[in-house]
Scaffold this active site. Structure first.
Site, short mmCIF file in Angstrom:
data_model
loop_
_atom_site.label_atom_id
_atom_site.label_comp_id
_atom_site.label_asym_id
_atom_site.label_seq_id
_atom_site.Cartn_x
_atom_site.Cartn_y
_atom_site.Cartn_z
N LYS A 1 41.66 39.33 52.31
CA LYS A 1 40.88 38.56 51.33
C LYS A 1 41.33 37.11 51.42
O LYS A 1 42.49 36.78 51.19
CB LYS A 1 41.10 39.11 49.93
N LYS B 1 36.89 39.99 53.31
CA LYS B 1 36.15 39.24 52.30
C LYS B 1 36.50 37.76 52.38
O LYS B 1 37.70 37.46 52.43
CB LYS B 1 36.53 39.80 50.93
C1 PBG Z 1 38.83 39.26 41.53
C2 PBG Z 1 37.67 39.13 42.45
C3 PBG Z 1 37.00 37.98 42.90
C4 PBG Z 1 35.92 38.41 43.66
C5 PBG Z 1 35.97 39.79 43.68
N1 PBG Z 1 37.06 40.21 42.95
C6 PBG Z 1 37.26 36.55 42.59
C7 PBG Z 1 38.43 35.87 43.14
O1 PBG Z 1 39.25 36.42 43.88
O2 PBG Z 1 38.59 34.71 42.75
C8 PBG Z 1 34.88 37.52 44.31
C9 PBG Z 1 33.56 38.15 44.54
C10 PBG Z 1 32.46 37.23 44.89
O3 PBG Z 1 32.62 36.00 45.04
O4 PBG Z 1 31.34 37.72 45.00
N2 PBG Z 1 40.04 38.88 42.05
#
Ligand code: PBG
Length: 327
Positions: free
Chosen positions: A195, A248
């Site tokens: 991520k 992601k």
């Molecule tokens: C929570 C989370 C996030 C997303 C999914 N789970 C936000 C982040 O990490 O700031 C992002 C999903 C998206 O942008 O569609 N940590």
């Protein structure tokens, strides 16, 4: 064989030929729909930066889950937006927290959809970080207990799968161990393994009111410049017990998906994130692109890169296209 004997265009002459040689075919089975649960009744708040997406009260999220399932979408990813926030994000693991209540209703009314829950603290903490804040830093090890508690509370409410998205070190092992000890050895962990610290999450943070109040997420989410590190992160999560690993965002990271596909034999999920959705919606609205076509091309490219499943806000629209024979 070379030109003029070999002509690649020959097999592009008929729609039937094109269908016969198509290497990647998108199916509703590939899609996972993210949904946002909020307190209240009959609530359907439009998310302005994500046209067509809403914060939904539980009655409405049940309807959305049913619509998705009836269109052939096998799974949903549930996010909660609590009424109150505090430093330790206690709403994330409250027995009557928004997610826990939503899980119970969805499992009662739409039992067949695979209900995956996002396990993180950032929607629940008043500082907006994904972990426990000590001074200006995020305390990794203190966060693990809270994440495990959150995952357990989701499993206990009936979640079919848990998906930690916090990027703390060691959280997959901790969650796996706690689930096993509490009788949830059959609940899989989908780990947000690679991520990245991405500006493409902007609209999500707006939707979930989860932007960090100070600093950013660079001390826990990955540097967009790194690919080898993604392999390492994914390998670690697999060793810790992840069943599905996620990359992601998706579209700026197709190389990462492709690389992980070559090295790893576990199922790969890709998250087509909020900013990727917002850009296509905005350009479509301006009349600059054909949004539907760009949507389908984006999704097929994510699958072609090697993803087995795609989390996408386009899930409903894409499933409808697929149903109409457009892939
Ligand atoms: C929570 C989370 C996030 C997303 C999914 N789970 C936000 C982040 O990490 O700031 C992002 C999903 C998206 O942008 O569609 N940590």
């Amino acid at each position: 064989m070379l030109f003029p004997e070999y002509r690649p265009r020959r097999l592009r002459q008929h729609d039937a030929f094109r269908r016969m040689i198509r290497e990647t075919v998108l199916s509703a089975d590939d899609l996972i729909i993210p949904l946002f649960a909020i307190e209240g009744k009959g609530v359907k708040n439009p998310i302005s930066s994500m046209p067509g997406q809403y914060q939904l009260s539980i009655d409405n999220i049940v309807k959305a889950a049913k619509t998705a399932y009836d269109l052939g979408i096998p799974a949903m990813m549930l996010f909660g937006i609590p009424d109150k926030k505090n430093p330790l994000g206690t709403g994330a693991y409250a027995k009557k927290g928004i997610v826990q209540k939503a899980i119970r209703s969805i499992k009662e009314k739409v039992p067949d959809i695979a209900l995956i829950t996002d396990v993180c603290l950032c929607q629940y903490t008043d500082h907006g970080h994904c972990g426990v804040v000590v001074g200006q830093a995020i305390d990794n090890d203190a966060t693990l207990d809270l994440l495990a508690k959150t995952a357990l509370s989701h499993a206990d409410a009936g979640a079919d799968m848990v998906a930690p998205s916090d990027m703390m070190d060691g959280r997959v092992a901790k969650i796996r161990r706690c689930l096993d000890e509490d009788g949830f050895s059959n609940v899989p962990v989908m780990s947000y393994a690679a991520k990245y610290c991405s500006a493409f999450y902007g609209p999500f943070r707006h939707a979930a009111d989860s932007a960090p109040k100070f600093g950013d997420r660079r001390t826990y989410q990955m540097d967009p410049a790194n690919a080898l590190e993604a392999v390492r992160e994914v390998t670690l999560d697999i060793e810790e017990g992840a069943d599905i690993i996620m990359v992601k965002p998706a579209l700026s990271y197709l190389d990462i998906i492709c690389r992980i596909r070559e090295e790893i034999d576990l199922p790969i999920a890709a998250y087509n994130v909020s900013g990727e959705y917002a850009m296509i919606k905005a350009a479509d609205k301006a009349g600059w692109i054909d949004g539907k076509k760009v949507m389908m091309e984006s999704l097929v490219s994510i699958k072609r890169a090697g993803a087995d499943m795609i989390l996408t806000y386009f899930a409903i629209e894409a499933a409808k296209e697929i149903k109409n024979g457009n892939r």
